[in-house]
Design a protein around this motif. Structure first.
Motif, PDB file in Angstrom:
ATOM      1  N   GLN A  13       0.846  -1.200   0.000  1.00 14.83           N
ATOM      2  CA  GLN A  13       0.000   0.000   0.000  1.00 14.83           C
ATOM      3  C   GLN A  13       0.878   1.245   0.000  1.00 14.83           C
ATOM      4  O   GLN A  13       1.590   1.513   0.954  1.00 14.83           O
ATOM      5  CB  GLN A  13      -0.928  -0.009   1.223  1.00 14.83           C
ATOM      6  CG  GLN A  13      -1.930   1.128   1.230  1.00 14.83           C
ATOM      7  CD  GLN A  13      -2.712   1.210   2.528  1.00 14.83           C
ATOM      8  OE1 GLN A  13      -3.312   0.242   2.973  1.00 14.83           O
ATOM      9  NE2 GLN A  13      -2.701   2.389   3.137  1.00 14.83           N
ATOM     10  N   GLY A  14       0.824   1.981  -1.087  1.00 15.64           N
ATOM     11  CA  GLY A  14       1.626   3.200  -1.209  1.00 15.64           C
ATOM     12  C   GLY A  14       0.910   4.398  -0.629  1.00 15.64           C
ATOM     13  O   GLY A  14       0.196   4.282   0.370  1.00 15.64           O
ATOM     14  N   ALA A  15       1.100   5.542  -1.284  1.00 15.55           N
ATOM     15  CA  ALA A  15       0.517   6.784  -0.784  1.00 15.55           C
ATOM     16  C   ALA A  15      -0.853   7.023  -1.398  1.00 15.55           C
ATOM     17  O   ALA A  15      -1.150   6.526  -2.478  1.00 15.55           O
ATOM     18  CB  ALA A  15       1.435   7.944  -1.139  1.00 15.55           C
ATOM     19  N   GLN A  16      -1.674   7.806  -0.693  1.00 15.00           N
ATOM     20  CA  GLN A  16      -2.899   8.309  -1.320  1.00 15.00           C
ATOM     21  C   GLN A  16      -2.448   9.311  -2.383  1.00 15.00           C
ATOM     22  O   GLN A  16      -1.334   9.845  -2.324  1.00 15.00           O
ATOM     23  CB  GLN A  16      -3.808   8.979  -0.292  1.00 15.00           C
ATOM     24  CG  GLN A  16      -4.102   8.124   0.944  1.00 15.00           C
ATOM     25  CD  GLN A  16      -4.664   6.727   0.655  1.00 15.00           C
ATOM     26  OE1 GLN A  16      -4.265   5.741   1.247  1.00 15.00           O
ATOM     27  NE2 GLN A  16      -5.589   6.644  -0.305  1.00 15.00           N
ATOM     28  N   THR A  17      -3.320   9.580  -3.344  1.00 14.70           N
ATOM     29  CA  THR A  17      -2.870  10.356  -4.496  1.00 14.70           C
ATOM     30  C   THR A  17      -2.629  11.827  -4.208  1.00 14.70           C
ATOM     31  O   THR A  17      -1.743  12.435  -4.788  1.00 14.70           O
ATOM     32  CB  THR A  17      -3.868  10.184  -5.655  1.00 14.70           C
ATOM     33  OG1 THR A  17      -3.866   8.814  -6.013  1.00 14.70           O
ATOM     34  CG2 THR A  17      -3.477  11.002  -6.865  1.00 14.70           C
ATOM     35  N   SER A  18      -3.421  12.406  -3.321  1.00 14.39           N
ATOM     36  CA  SER A  18      -3.298  13.859  -3.120  1.00 14.39           C
ATOM     37  C   SER A  18      -3.654  14.249  -1.694  1.00 14.39           C
ATOM     38  O   SER A  18      -4.259  13.471  -0.945  1.00 14.39           O
ATOM     39  CB  SER A  18      -4.233  14.592  -4.097  1.00 14.39           C
ATOM     40  OG  SER A  18      -5.576  14.199  -3.840  1.00 14.39           O
ATOM     41  N   GLN A  19      -3.305  15.480  -1.363  1.00 11.97           N
ATOM     42  CA  GLN A  19      -3.658  16.047  -0.057  1.00 11.97           C
ATOM     43  C   GLN A  19      -5.175  16.015   0.118  1.00 11.97           C
ATOM     44  O   GLN A  19      -5.688  15.673   1.184  1.00 11.97           O
ATOM     45  CB  GLN A  19      -3.160  17.502  -0.005  1.00 11.97           C
ATOM     46  CG  GLN A  19      -3.444  18.214   1.311  1.00 11.97           C
ATOM     47  CD  GLN A  19      -2.512  17.764   2.428  1.00 11.97           C
ATOM     48  OE1 GLN A  19      -1.299  17.735   2.240  1.00 11.97           O
ATOM     49  NE2 GLN A  19      -3.066  17.401   3.571  1.00 11.97           N
ATOM     50  N   GLN A  20      -5.865  16.328  -0.964  1.00 11.39           N
ATOM     51  CA  GLN A  20      -7.329  16.363  -0.925  1.00 11.39           C
ATOM     52  C   GLN A  20      -7.901  14.999  -0.535  1.00 11.39           C
ATOM     53  O   GLN A  20      -8.805  14.908   0.298  1.00 11.39           O
ATOM     54  CB  GLN A  20      -7.810  16.774  -2.321  1.00 11.39           C
ATOM     55  CG  GLN A  20      -9.269  17.100  -2.435  1.00 11.39           C
ATOM     56  CD  GLN A  20      -9.661  17.264  -3.909  1.00 11.39           C
ATOM     57  OE1 GLN A  20      -8.863  17.667  -4.759  1.00 11.39           O
ATOM     58  NE2 GLN A  20     -10.897  16.932  -4.222  1.00 11.39           N
ATOM     59  N   GLN A  21      -7.348  13.933  -1.110  1.00 11.33           N
ATOM     60  CA  GLN A  21      -7.835  12.592  -0.793  1.00 11.33           C
ATOM     61  C   GLN A  21      -7.456  12.215   0.640  1.00 11.33           C
ATOM     62  O   GLN A  21      -8.255  11.620   1.353  1.00 11.33           O
ATOM     63  CB  GLN A  21      -7.286  11.563  -1.789  1.00 11.33           C
ATOM     64  CG  GLN A  21      -7.880  11.699  -3.177  1.00 11.33           C
ATOM     65  CD  GLN A  21      -9.403  11.657  -3.187  1.00 11.33           C
ATOM     66  OE1 GLN A  21     -10.014  10.743  -2.670  1.00 11.33           O
ATOM     67  NE2 GLN A  21     -10.028  12.678  -3.761  1.00 11.33           N
ATOM     68  N   LEU A  22      -6.229  12.561   1.035  1.00  8.24           N
ATOM     69  CA  LEU A  22      -5.792  12.275   2.409  1.00  8.24           C
ATOM     70  C   LEU A  22      -6.758  12.936   3.403  1.00  8.24           C
ATOM     71  O   LEU A  22      -7.229  12.289   4.349  1.00  8.24           O
ATOM     72  CB  LEU A  22      -4.363  12.794   2.624  1.00  8.24           C
ATOM     73  CG  LEU A  22      -3.822  12.620   4.044  1.00  8.24           C
ATOM     74  CD1 LEU A  22      -3.466  11.160   4.305  1.00  8.24           C
ATOM     75  CD2 LEU A  22      -2.603  13.505   4.282  1.00  8.24           C
ATOM     76  N   ASP A  23      -7.057  14.205   3.160  1.00  4.41           N
ATOM     77  CA  ASP A  23      -7.950  14.939   4.066  1.00  4.41           C
ATOM     78  C   ASP A  23      -9.338  14.311   4.096  1.00  4.41           C
ATOM     79  O   ASP A  23      -9.959  14.200   5.155  1.00  4.41           O
ATOM     80  CB  ASP A  23      -8.062  16.412   3.631  1.00  4.41           C
ATOM     81  CG  ASP A  23      -6.730  17.148   3.781  1.00  4.41           C
ATOM     82  OD1 ASP A  23      -5.826  16.624   4.476  1.00  4.41           O
ATOM     83  OD2 ASP A  23      -6.591  18.243   3.201  1.00  4.41           O
ATOM     84  N   LYS A  24      -9.804  13.905   2.918  1.00  4.99           N
ATOM     85  CA  LYS A  24     -11.144  13.306   2.845  1.00  4.99           C
ATOM     86  C   LYS A  24     -11.191  12.016   3.670  1.00  4.99           C
ATOM     87  O   LYS A  24     -12.116  11.797   4.446  1.00  4.99           O
ATOM     88  CB  LYS A  24     -11.480  13.025   1.374  1.00  4.99           C
ATOM     89  CG  LYS A  24     -12.835  12.371   1.184  1.00  4.99           C
ATOM     90  CD  LYS A  24     -13.148  12.090  -0.285  1.00  4.99           C
ATOM     91  CE  LYS A  24     -14.362  11.168  -0.403  1.00  4.99           C
ATOM     92  NZ  LYS A  24     -14.692  10.789  -1.774  1.00  4.99           N
ATOM     93  N   ILE A  25     -10.162  11.189   3.520  1.00  6.41           N
ATOM     94  CA  ILE A  25     -10.132   9.900   4.221  1.00  6.41           C
ATOM     95  C   ILE A  25     -10.066  10.105   5.735  1.00  6.41           C
ATOM     96  O   ILE A  25     -10.829   9.498   6.493  1.00  6.41           O
ATOM     97  CB  ILE A  25      -8.928   9.058   3.726  1.00  6.41           C
ATOM     98  CG1 ILE A  25      -9.115   8.695   2.245  1.00  6.41           C
ATOM     99  CG2 ILE A  25      -8.750   7.805   4.578  1.00  6.41           C
ATOM    100  CD1 ILE A  25      -7.839   8.289   1.531  1.00  6.41           C
ATOM    101  N   LEU A  26      -9.146  10.993   6.155  1.00  2.00           N
ATOM    102  CA  LEU A  26      -9.013  11.226   7.601  1.00  2.00           C
ATOM    103  C   LEU A  26     -10.299  11.845   8.163  1.00  2.00           C
ATOM    104  O   LEU A  26     -10.676  11.593   9.309  1.00  2.00           O
ATOM    105  CB  LEU A  26      -7.789  12.102   7.897  1.00  2.00           C
ATOM    106  CG  LEU A  26      -6.438  11.438   7.528  1.00  2.00           C
ATOM    107  CD1 LEU A  26      -5.281  12.407   7.749  1.00  2.00           C
ATOM    108  CD2 LEU A  26      -6.201  10.136   8.309  1.00  2.00           C
ATOM    109  N   GLY A  27     -10.964  12.621   7.329  1.00  2.00           N
ATOM    110  CA  GLY A  27     -12.257  13.193   7.721  1.00  2.00           C
ATOM    111  C   GLY A  27     -13.270  12.087   8.004  1.00  2.00           C
ATOM    112  O   GLY A  27     -13.998  12.125   9.009  1.00  2.00           O
ATOM    113  N   TYR A  28     -13.288  11.071   7.148  1.00  2.00           N
ATOM    114  CA  TYR A  28     -14.215   9.950   7.350  1.00  2.00           C
ATOM    115  C   TYR A  28     -13.832   9.115   8.572  1.00  2.00           C
ATOM    116  O   TYR A  28     -14.706   8.561   9.250  1.00  2.00           O
ATOM    117  CB  TYR A  28     -14.291   9.068   6.095  1.00  2.00           C
ATOM    118  CG  TYR A  28     -15.342   9.547   5.121  1.00  2.00           C
ATOM    119  CD1 TYR A  28     -16.700   9.382   5.404  1.00  2.00           C
ATOM    120  CD2 TYR A  28     -14.997  10.166   3.924  1.00  2.00           C
ATOM    121  CE1 TYR A  28     -17.677   9.814   4.530  1.00  2.00           C
ATOM    122  CE2 TYR A  28     -15.968  10.610   3.032  1.00  2.00           C
ATOM    123  CZ  TYR A  28     -17.311  10.427   3.337  1.00  2.00           C
ATOM    124  OH  TYR A  28     -18.272  10.863   2.476  1.00  2.00           O
TER     125      TYR A  28
END
Ligand code: NAI
Ligand code: MG
Length: 414
Positions: free
Chosen positions: A258-273
């Protein structure tokens, strides 16, 4: 001729497979071992399309001696194609392959955050010798370049993969401009169902593959797990152990899954969930936080004891976050599985062939995987029920989206 160009393209993609995989990892953040798998699928699919190029036939319809009637199968013309950032090169191949095999021309738009692999592959398209103007690629923003494709008066079809919200918008734009044909490959919240009689070891591998593959940035991710009560505790224990030993990190590390999420936006969305899940009262079994201080890494995350009305069960998270809950009967499992506006895929894990076929027939999803998951083949159609989309990609079905029928009826003097 078209088949020849496509075969040549497949040869060139094969020659350049290492650099293509590296570009994909660099641009998207996915693990290199998975990027190589993507490139393999791309090559196989372009070759499969090369094989179709001279096998798209019309038909003769018998209508009596006084008429000769036949049906031609013709290309649509210029096809607009808009692809996302989670599988940039694979989505490029699913779009351009059938369009070119059936004699269309195309304008493809790459995703904002991941244009590089398709641009590199475009160089190979040129080298393969396709006539000038047949294949066109543009990189640009959705709201500008994507919008121009969706509203264009001369584009006859738009094929889109991405979010349900943008898909809805594109369909509206197509309707309001020139009624271009629309195919959509959208989001999902796919159920992964485990029965008491499942093979635990194999099932756990498929659960991992279902949600942590491509860092969870997969439209058909098995993001809602339903486990029969007799095996629930064992599955939770084994799945937790597997999630905690999964190698997460530098995409170029050969061992990393499992590598990195694609973008800051996706990272924020996931951590938000993840926060939403905690607030909703789900039990956090493992993960639930960012891994490290830099980079877009998220620990493989499992929420258990979830309720159907929780947002983490209803909404697409598009990250390595999965929910698990319990069921007792087969009927209940089917009801839970179908409790979604989406219908892209479903997983079934059982050693009982009767259960497998019965549940496969009753779940509302475009793809059902039994004792496997995220398992693709160029000849197997892929696409959604419900709000997961319109139309199918791959297989003979993909060619339907790129051809139209012309009936020719000729009077015969007798
Ligand atoms: P998006 O659907 O907005 O973007 C996908 C593609 O559509 C990109 O090429 C983008 O430039 C284009 N686009 C955006 N707005 C457009 C418009 N108005 N007209 C024409 N084209 C447009 O997805 P986004 O915003 O990048 O991601 C948001 C969420 O969507 C993700 O978190 C995920 O849940 C979901 N998603 C699902 C995908 C799938 O494979 N089903 C792929 C990507 C995102
Ligand atoms: Mg968007």
């Amino acid at each position: 001729v078209r088949g020849g160009y496509l075969n040549k393209l497949a040869d060139l993609l094969y020659e350049h497979r290492d650099i293509l995989a590296s570009i994909e990892s660099l641009d998207n953040g996915k693990a290199i071992q998975l990027a190589r798998g993507d490139v393999d699928l791309v090559i196989r699919y372009i070759r499969s399309c090369a094989g179709w190029a001279d096998k798209v036939t019309g038909s003769v319809v018998e209508t009596g001696r006084d008429h000769f009637t036949y049906v031609r199968r013709e290309p649509l013309g210029v096809c607009g194609q808009i692809i996302p950032w989670n599988f940039p090169l694979l989505m490029w191949s699913w779009k351009i392959g059938p369009a070119l095999a059936t004699g269309n021309t195309l304008v493809l738009k790459t995703a904002e955050s991941t244009p590089l692999s398709a641009l590199y592959a475009s160089k190979l398209v040129k080298e393969a010798g396709f006539p000038a103007g047949v294949y066109n690629v543009v990189s640009g923003f959705g709201k500008i370049t994507g919008e121009a494709i969706a509203t264009h008066q001369k584009i006859k079809k738009v094929a889109f993969t991405g979010s349900t919200a943008t898909g809805r918008h594109i369909m509206k734009a197509a309707a309001e401009s020139n009624l271009k044909k629309v195919t959509l490959e959208l989001g999902g919240k796919s159920p992964n169902i485990i029965f008491d009689d499942a093979d635990v070891k194999k099932t756990v591998q498929n659960l991992v593959l279902g949600i942590f593959y491509n860092s969870g940035e997969v439209c058909c991710a098995g993001s809602r797990i339903y486990v029969q009560e007799g095996i629930y505790d064992e599955i939770i224990r084994e799945f937790k152990a597997a999630a905690e030993t999964l190698k997460v990190g530098n995409p170029f590390d050969e061992e990393v899954f499992q590598g990195a999420q694609t973008s800051q936006q996706q990272l924020d969305k996931i951590l938000g969930y993840v926060d939403i899940g905690k607030k909703e009262g789900a039990t956090l079994v493992t993960g639930g936080e960012r891994l490290g201080e830099t980079g877009y890494f998220v620990k493989p995350t499992i929420f258990a004891d979830v309720k159907e009305d929780m947002r983490i069960v209803k909404e697409e998270i598009f990250g390595p976050v999965v929910t698990v809950s319990k069921f007792s009967t087969k009927e209940e499992a089917i009801k839970l599985a179908n409790d979604s506006e989406y219908g892209l895929a479903a997983g079934i894990h059982t050693t009982n062939v009767n259960t497998a076929h019965d549940v496969a027939a009753q779940v509302r999803a475009g793809t059902v995987w039994v004792n496997t998951y995220n398992d693709f083949h160029p000849m197997v159609p892929f696409g959604g029920y419900g709000q997961s989309g319109i139309g199918r990609e791959m297989g003979v079905e993909a060619l339907e989206n790129y051809t139209q029928y012309k009936a020719v009826r000729m009077g015969i003097t007798i």
